[in-house]
Write a protein that holds these residues in place. Structure first.
Motif, mmCIF file in Angstrom:
data_model
loop_
_atom_site.group_PDB
_atom_site.id
_atom_site.type_symbol
_atom_site.label_atom_id
_atom_site.label_comp_id
_atom_site.label_asym_id
_atom_site.label_seq_id
_atom_site.Cartn_x
_atom_site.Cartn_y
_atom_site.Cartn_z
ATOM 1 N N UNK A 1 18.722 68.611 88.137
ATOM 2 C CA UNK A 1 17.291 68.462 88.419
ATOM 3 C C UNK A 1 16.970 67.017 88.791
ATOM 4 N N UNK A 2 17.446 66.611 89.967
ATOM 5 C CA UNK A 2 17.244 65.221 90.381
ATOM 6 C C UNK A 2 15.789 64.931 90.748
ATOM 7 N N UNK A 3 14.988 65.962 90.991
ATOM 8 C CA UNK A 3 13.571 65.704 91.301
ATOM 9 C C UNK A 3 12.788 65.344 90.043
ATOM 10 N N UNK A 4 13.303 65.758 88.896
ATOM 11 C CA UNK A 4 12.669 65.440 87.614
ATOM 12 C C UNK A 4 13.651 65.828 86.510
ATOM 13 N N UNK A 5 14.375 64.842 85.994
ATOM 14 C CA UNK A 5 15.496 65.100 85.105
ATOM 15 C C UNK A 5 15.170 65.871 83.842
ATOM 16 N N UNK A 6 13.922 65.805 83.374
ATOM 17 C CA UNK A 6 13.590 66.461 82.098
ATOM 18 C C UNK A 6 13.384 67.962 82.233
ATOM 19 N N UNK B 1 9.428 57.226 75.484
ATOM 20 C CA UNK B 1 10.003 55.886 75.320
ATOM 21 C C UNK B 1 11.485 55.878 75.677
ATOM 22 N N UNK B 2 12.184 56.960 75.342
ATOM 23 C CA UNK B 2 13.612 57.043 75.643
ATOM 24 C C UNK B 2 13.921 57.096 77.122
ATOM 25 N N UNK B 3 12.923 57.426 77.943
ATOM 26 C CA UNK B 3 13.111 57.453 79.397
ATOM 27 C C UNK B 3 12.564 56.204 80.089
ATOM 28 N N UNK B 4 11.979 55.301 79.306
ATOM 29 C CA UNK B 4 11.388 54.099 79.890
ATOM 30 C C UNK B 4 12.482 53.136 80.331
ATOM 31 N N UNK B 5 12.303 52.572 81.512
ATOM 32 C CA UNK B 5 13.262 51.592 82.030
ATOM 33 C C UNK B 5 13.208 50.315 81.210
ATOM 34 N N UNK B 6 14.358 49.635 81.150
ATOM 35 C CA UNK B 6 14.471 48.326 80.495
ATOM 36 C C UNK B 6 14.319 48.390 78.976
ATOM 37 N N UNK C 1 2.938 66.257 78.830
ATOM 38 C CA UNK C 1 3.554 64.929 78.756
ATOM 39 C C UNK C 1 5.041 65.014 79.065
ATOM 40 N N UNK C 2 5.700 66.018 78.499
ATOM 41 C CA UNK C 2 7.148 66.122 78.650
ATOM 42 C C UNK C 2 7.592 66.199 80.113
ATOM 43 N N UNK C 3 7.041 67.094 80.944
ATOM 44 C CA UNK C 3 7.552 67.200 82.310
ATOM 45 C C UNK C 3 6.949 66.213 83.308
ATOM 46 N N UNK C 4 5.864 65.536 82.949
ATOM 47 C CA UNK C 4 5.178 64.703 83.937
ATOM 48 C C UNK C 4 5.423 63.198 83.791
ATOM 49 N N UNK C 5 5.854 62.750 82.616
ATOM 50 C CA UNK C 5 5.923 61.299 82.404
ATOM 51 C C UNK C 5 6.944 60.619 83.313
ATOM 52 N N UNK C 6 8.051 61.312 83.657
ATOM 53 C CA UNK C 6 9.047 60.695 84.531
ATOM 54 C C UNK C 6 8.505 60.449 85.930
ATOM 55 N N UNK C 7 7.615 61.337 86.392
ATOM 56 C CA UNK C 7 6.997 61.139 87.709
ATOM 57 C C UNK C 7 6.152 59.872 87.706
ATOM 58 N N UNK C 8 5.405 59.667 86.629
ATOM 59 C CA UNK C 8 4.581 58.464 86.497
ATOM 60 C C UNK C 8 5.465 57.233 86.411
ATOM 61 N N UNK C 9 6.537 57.310 85.633
ATOM 62 C CA UNK C 9 7.475 56.187 85.524
ATOM 63 C C UNK C 9 8.036 55.795 86.890
ATOM 64 N N UNK C 10 8.327 56.801 87.706
ATOM 65 C CA UNK C 10 8.931 56.533 89.018
ATOM 66 C C UNK C 10 8.055 55.599 89.840
ATOM 67 N N UNK C 11 6.750 55.838 89.840
ATOM 68 C CA UNK C 11 5.839 55.004 90.621
ATOM 69 C C UNK C 11 5.552 53.677 89.916
ATOM 70 N N UNK C 12 5.422 53.698 88.597
ATOM 71 C CA UNK C 12 5.192 52.451 87.862
ATOM 72 C C UNK C 12 6.348 51.476 88.050
ATOM 73 N N UNK C 13 7.571 51.985 87.937
ATOM 74 C CA UNK C 13 8.739 51.117 88.039
ATOM 75 C C UNK C 13 8.873 50.490 89.412
ATOM 76 N N UNK C 14 8.628 51.275 90.454
ATOM 77 C CA UNK C 14 8.716 50.738 91.820
ATOM 78 C C UNK C 14 7.675 49.646 92.040
ATOM 79 N N UNK C 15 6.465 49.878 91.558
ATOM 80 C CA UNK C 15 5.394 48.895 91.714
ATOM 81 C C UNK C 15 5.706 47.621 90.930
ATOM 82 N N UNK C 16 6.185 47.781 89.710
ATOM 83 C CA UNK C 16 6.450 46.613 88.858
ATOM 84 C C UNK C 16 7.604 45.777 89.385
#
Length: 330
Positions: free
Chosen positions: A113-118, A20-25, A272-287
């Motif tokens: 770690x710009x490819x995945x900040x976590x 949640x702390x990495x979620x946009x908006x 969950x810890x290392x992968x959620x930012x990758x999912x966020x990246x695509x979700x945010x662009x689509x949304x």
């Protein structure tokens, strides 16, 4: 392996807060409250669960299995998802050499770690674990804790002098070391299993007193970030507020009964810890493509995206558990 209910609950709620702390908006105040203690929580639990029963050789082999191999695996996965942004994107990634992340892997500075900040968490905990195995395991937990507190105090006073980040997240590791050793002291002293804290009415009284203090203190100290060595308006408040947040979360978790969902989240946190930012990246662009940025939907998206990312990561965890358990330290 015997499960400790409150540890499962703490890891489950902790990983939810990380996502949640990495979620946009996300609302700024919620962001501040989460960041005030969520990463110290994981270092605390790592120390709490650390074993003293291994020789140096056995401990290093275990460290390789539990942390170093998963770090390499998740870095490779993150790199593979980053490459399309480099070759086909139009942002910052496309202006870098394709091998840039690989060179940063060697230095592993916390902010690189710009490819995945976590991913910074892995080398940070690896460094702490090596220090524990080679140096601090020979000391009593309270002695190691005092030393780590002195080191943290020195860092908080002189953090403004750090212009170049240390290799392998060593600077952030010195912060995490304090919470790691605090976890060892809590385990050794039996603090979390004390008779007083087993009385529900006393726990509720503590929560009613401590929650407002934590809320006001965290918001007053402002934004903090262990990775960035940012400790708020009054840096010395940072470890105190973090400890308070960890203790409050424990009190909440001590009131909860055993839950299969909490156990699943706790076990899946390694994915969950290392992968959620990758999912966020695509979700945010689509949304952003389909929603107006002024839409009321944006107030709901952080929670929806967090839930969706966690569910997807759990599926990935179950797949890796069956097909490639060594990749996730199993």
């Amino acid at each position: 392996m015997l499960r400790i209910n409150y540890i499962d609950h703490m890891k489950a709620l902790g990983i939810i807060l990380v996502v949640l702390g990495h979620a946009a908006w996300l609302n700024e105040n919620i962001y501040i409250l989460i960041y005030s203690f969520h990463m110290p929580l994981f270092f605390f639990m790592s120390g709490y669960l650390a074993s003293r029963q291994y020789s140096i050789k056995e401990a290093l082999i275990k460290l390789n299995h539990r942390l170093i191999i998963p770090f390499g695996f998740f870095f490779f996965v993150s790199f593979c998802f980053w490459l399309p942004l480099h070759f086909f994107g139009s942002g910052q990634a496309s202006n870098m050499p394709w091998f840039d992340p690989l060179s940063r892997l060697i230095t592993a500075q916390a902010d690189s770690f710009h490819i995945n900040g976590v991913l910074w968490f892995f080398p940070c905990l690896i460094v702490i674990s090596v220090l524990q195995i080679i140096i601090f395991s020979k000391m009593k937990p309270i002695t190691a804790f005092i030393i780590s507190a002195v080191i943290l105090s020195f860092l908080l006073v002189n953090v403004g002098l750090i212009k170049t980040r240390f290799y392998w997240c060593f600077d952030s590791a010195l912060v995490g070391l304090f919470f790691f050793q605090m976890g060892r002291v809590a385990k050794e002293s039996g603090l979390l299993n004390s008779t007083v804290l087993s009385k529900k009415y006393f726990v509720w009284i503590l929560l009613l007193i401590l929650l407002p203090i934590f809320y006001i203190a965290a918001l007053q100290n402002g934004r903090v970030d262990m990775r960035e060595l940012s400790f708020g308006v009054i840096p010395f408040l940072y470890p105190l507020i973090s400890c308070l947040g960890i203790f409050i979360l424990f009190l909440i978790c001590s009131l909860l009964k055993a839950s299969p969902t909490s156990r699943l989240l706790a076990l899946s946190s390694i994915a969950i810890f290392p992968l959620h930012l990758i999912i966020f990246r695509f979700l945010n662009k689509f949304q952003l493509m389909i929603l107006d940025s002024t839409s009321v939907m944006f107030s709901v998206l952080p929670y929806f995206n967090s839930l969706l990312a966690i569910v997807i990561c759990i599926f990935v965890f179950n797949f890796l558990k069956k097909r490639a358990p060594s990749a996730i330290g199993l």
